[in-house]
Scaffold this motif. Structure first.
Motif, PDB file in Angstrom:
ATOM      1  N   ASP A 119      29.831  -0.041   7.214  1.00  0.00           N
ATOM      2  CA  ASP A 119      30.040  -1.468   7.391  1.00  0.00           C
ATOM      3  C   ASP A 119      28.814  -2.243   6.918  1.00  0.00           C
ATOM      4  OD1 ASP A 119      31.750  -3.689   8.460  1.00  0.00           O
ATOM      5  OD2 ASP A 119      29.884  -4.031   9.555  1.00  0.00           O
ATOM      6  N   SER A 121      27.355  -4.715   7.939  1.00  0.00           N
ATOM      7  CA  SER A 121      26.408  -5.167   8.965  1.00  0.00           C
ATOM      8  C   SER A 121      25.163  -4.281   9.033  1.00  0.00           C
ATOM      9  CB  SER A 121      27.079  -5.203  10.340  1.00  0.00           C
ATOM     10  OG  SER A 121      27.504  -3.900  10.725  1.00  0.00           O
ATOM     11  N   ASP A 156      32.642  -4.955   4.198  1.00  0.00           N
ATOM     12  CA  ASP A 156      32.955  -5.594   5.476  1.00  0.00           C
ATOM     13  C   ASP A 156      34.305  -5.045   5.918  1.00  0.00           C
ATOM     14  OD1 ASP A 156      33.702  -7.208   7.594  1.00  0.00           O
ATOM     15  OD2 ASP A 156      33.868  -9.034   6.399  1.00  0.00           O
ATOM     16  N   ARG A 163      32.733  -8.875  14.921  1.00  0.00           N
ATOM     17  CA  ARG A 163      31.413  -8.948  14.290  1.00  0.00           C
ATOM     18  C   ARG A 163      30.451  -9.826  15.062  1.00  0.00           C
ATOM     19  NH1 ARG A 163      29.652  -7.261   9.835  1.00  0.00           N
ATOM     20  NH2 ARG A 163      31.661  -6.951   8.879  1.00  0.00           N
TER      21      ARG A 163
END
Length: 167
Positions: A119, A121, A156, A163
């Protein structure tokens, strides 16, 4: 003479690739969630990632590494790997497909290398924690190193709303 340190497939793979990592062990004999693992080890939730295995419409398997408090968006996941759809691999098939047990599954060193997605992030952190390849073990490493070792891409893939806890 000291006792030989136990190495998982993931650790052996990282050693072979000369990728630095730290291993963290904790007492645990059975599957616990990623959140429970973070709580047991005192790790910040936002730095701990879980490994999920899916099956695409084509029958191919895919690996997704996402924050422990996040939820995989199956539509975004399918798009990220070029499938019409993906679904979670049934728990009873995890060991047979990956070589790892539920709760000890990691994107590094599976029986077969599957397309993997980390991901997006993770790019915001210097280091993250992922399973070390067995229950009771976490590995701390740079997201870029995990990406390289797993042959992963960034995307993503979190469900909207899951999130917020990570930004």
């Amino acid at each position: 003479m000291s006792k030989k340190e136990f190495k998982t497939n993931a650790m052996r793979m990282l050693d072979k690739l000369k990728i630095p990592y730290e291993s963290l062990t904790y007492e645990c004999d059975e599957f616990v969630s990623g959140v429970s693992t973070a709580d047991l080890t005192g790790l910040p939730h936002e730095l701990v990632y879980k490994t999920l295995v899916t099956t695409g419409k084509t029958g191919e398997h895919y690996v997704f590494v996402i924050p422990i408090e996040g939820e995989l968006d199956l539509k975004k996941a399918a798009k990220a790997v070029g499938e019409k759809s993906v679904e979670m691999l049934p728990v009873k098939e995890i060991t047979n497909v990956t070589g790892y047990v539920r709760g000890g599954c990691t994107a590094i060193g599976m029986k077969k290398r599957f397309p993997a997605v980390l991901d997006a992030s993770a790019q915001g952190f210097d280091q993250i924690y992922v399973s070390g390849g067995k229950i009771g073990m976490q590995l701390k490493l740079r997201p870029e190193d995990l990406k390289r070792a797993a042959g992963a891409e960034y995307a993503d893939v979190l469900l909207n709303g899951s999130r917020e806890a990570h930004t």
